[in-house]
Design an enzyme around this catalytic site. Structure first.
Site, PDB file in Angstrom:
ATOM      1  N   LYS A   1       4.832  19.126  -3.837  1.00 33.84           N
ATOM      2  CA  LYS A   1       5.278  19.572  -2.516  1.00 33.84           C
ATOM      3  C   LYS A   1       6.316  20.682  -2.625  1.00 33.84           C
ATOM      4  O   LYS A   1       6.371  21.588  -1.792  1.00 33.84           O
ATOM      5  CB  LYS A   1       5.820  18.380  -1.728  1.00 33.84           C
ATOM      6  CG  LYS A   1       4.689  17.413  -1.341  1.00 33.84           C
ATOM      7  CD  LYS A   1       5.200  16.033  -1.014  1.00 33.84           C
ATOM      8  CE  LYS A   1       4.060  15.095  -0.633  1.00 33.84           C
ATOM      9  NZ  LYS A   1       4.501  13.686  -0.601  1.00 33.84           N
TER      10      LYS A   1
ATOM     11  N   GLY B   1       0.808  -1.223   0.000  1.00 32.44           N
ATOM     12  CA  GLY B   1       0.000   0.000   0.000  1.00 32.44           C
ATOM     13  C   GLY B   1       0.838   1.267   0.000  1.00 32.44           C
ATOM     14  O   GLY B   1       0.309   2.363   0.120  1.00 32.44           O
TER      15      GLY B   1
END
Lengths: 347, 347
Positions: free
Chosen positions: A227, A209
């Site tokens: 970012k 994940g």
């Protein structure tokens, strides 16, 4: 006791993480901050927006979400087909925006944020889209309406980065930042440094994940570019466009290159950097996202696995490095919670 | 524009560092924080306390200090023989306490801080004595008088530690901290890891100004104990006494031990730690200052030379590590400046 009415728009992993923290930390918030948070509305893309003036029950909402059931629980709950209509029709003190990140046009998050700010609602957001593409516009809008927009959770989840720049390092003149801002690629590069190959590690990261089925946003550096744009706006006050960031992902990095670097005592990391001439605050920023072989003494070289880190270079603090989790349900929820507490102090 | 009247008591290295930053960052403070700081009083132990209602000229004060001249510059300057009398006779919005650290009874700093808080003056302090021995008492006194007491500069100079716990990590439940909080001993241990011996490196550190002529407070761990007490009070809300910290310095560490550790891939560091059971917020703290052989993967193991670092272990952020300067004239002044900006926001 201060009572703050909160709306959570986007009740996926991050929105649920915040809700869970609000529930488990209810006593801590009362005791430490004299703060009582009433969750008045919640939305997700599947079931639309629900509102209850007296507050919604968090455990019930988390349980309904886990079972993919509609969120409606009480007879007195009002319902709108989507978040934007719901936000426009109801009230709250603070909006927590946690819908999915869209780096093309920042929708639907940016419309939610604009609607809330325009109504005089404070906004805390974990959504990287609006923060990356329109932070300066949205901060101006917040200022015009006398409310706050806080974005801690958009960079390194709840690891305190943006609040540290604005509060703990207030007065510091930062001329460069360098960081590891994506856990997926750092996990892959760390495993490759231990001798494994790219395809195998990517498949493993997907299984755990850490990586998406389509890993492009991570491995090609687009997530880190987002970012980097957020840091440009919030650390340097400069709006950059994605195409102003020189970008190179990690897909071209071979195990041989990594082993060669290791042989020289170096570590290859996907590094985001923003810099300007130290003595020229208004000079244009140089922005880069690229794999770099870092010397072992570099604080960033030792940041492994899914951890993230950011180093600030400045006039009065030489270099400060913050290492911490860069993603995660509770970790990102924590970034929203810290922003919520900061906003509540001004209410 | 907000006008804040500041008193700097203790005009040695740190007090002068703050004054220099106020002078060089005057425009930045105006532009970014709409803040104008007027230095109304200054004292040192040699020349006593001077006050001028319209403000003192910082470059003149720095020049007089450098030449060890009396600080009096203008005919309209008022003078008192010591800081305590001066503080009681004059006014200010904020006191910056920067006298010498006394870990026996915290004087004279603690009397300055009590006098200011009792008069309703906010206090920012770089003095480890009052913070280590009486933080809880002084914070209570501040609260009773409706003012702030901020202590950022007492731990890791201006590297943002205490503000990060209280603001950036608001809502996080921290159950342990571990850190390298003394630059002198870290410099010595780093050099010893490169094969040099204790006595030689200590003499070098003394020559470079990193170590005192009497190095006891550093090498026996007393300085780190003081910082550990400050963290106990400010991170965990618990008042500990110095004798409740298990203390061991670095004087017993041999080059052979360090090389043996290196052979196992470890680094010996002087580590301060505070911990309690993760699920018991009121459980008593375990406090230790001792040399530990850290595994290479530990973020603290890679912190070398005079840099300091602190790791927070918590419920919602797993581990966060902050690495930065732990001492220095401008670095410590910066801690006071950040606290001054934070206080000014509430004025």
């Amino acid at each position: 006791m201060k009572r703050v009415r909160l709306s959570i728009v986007g009740f996926g992993v991050v929105g649920q993480g915040l809700a869970e923290l609000l529930h488990t930390k209810r006593e801590l918030l009362r005791r430490t901050f004299s703060l009582e948070v009433v969750l008045v509305s919640v939305s997700n893309s599947r079931h639309g927006f629900i509102y209850r003036d007296e507050g919604l029950d968090i455990p019930t909402l988390l349980d309904l979400s886990a079972r993919r059931q509609p969120l409606t629980q009480h007879a007195d709950i009002q319902h709108w087909p989507n978040a934007l209509e719901g936000l426009q029709a109801t009230t709250a003190d603070v909006l927590a925006e946690a819908t999915w990140t869209n780096l093309q046009d920042a929708e639907p998050g940016i419309s939610h944020i604009r609607a809330a700010l325009t109504k005089g609602i404070h906004v805390i957001s974990a959504n990287k889209g609006p923060a990356a593409l329109a932070a300066t516009e949205l901060l101006t809008l917040a200022q015009q309406h006398g409310v706050q927009l806080r974005l801690e959770a958009t960079v390194m989840a709840g690891t305190p980065i943006l609040s540290t720049v604005q509060e703990g390092m207030a007065g510091v003149n930062i001329h460069a930042v360098r960081g590891i801002l994506n856990g997926t690629t750092n996990y892959i590069l760390t495993a490759m440094a231990r001798g494994r190959n790219y395809a195998e590690v990517l498949a493993e990261a997907q299984g755990l994940g850490y990586a998406e089925a389509d890993p492009t946003a991570d491995v090609e550096g687009y997530d880190v570019v987002a970012k980097t744009l957020i840091l440009a706006a919030l650390v340097f006050g400069q709006s950059l466009k994605p195409e102003q960031v020189k970008r190179e992902g990690i897909t071209g990095i071979t195990r041989e290159q990594i082993q060669q670097a290791a042989h020289e005592g170096k570590r290859i990391k996907l590094v985001a950097s923003l810099s300007r001439a130290a003595d020229m605050p208004a000079a244009p920023l140089e922005a880069r996202v690229e794999p770099i072989a870092l010397a072992a003494e570099d604080a960033l070289a030792q940041v492994n696995g899914v951890m993230n880190a950011l180093t600030f270079h400045s006039d009065s603090l030489s270099s400060v490095t913050i290492i911490g989790p860069g993603a995660g349900r509770l970790e990102t929820g924590q970034g929203l919670l810290a922003d919520l507490i900061a906003v509540s102090k001004t209410l």
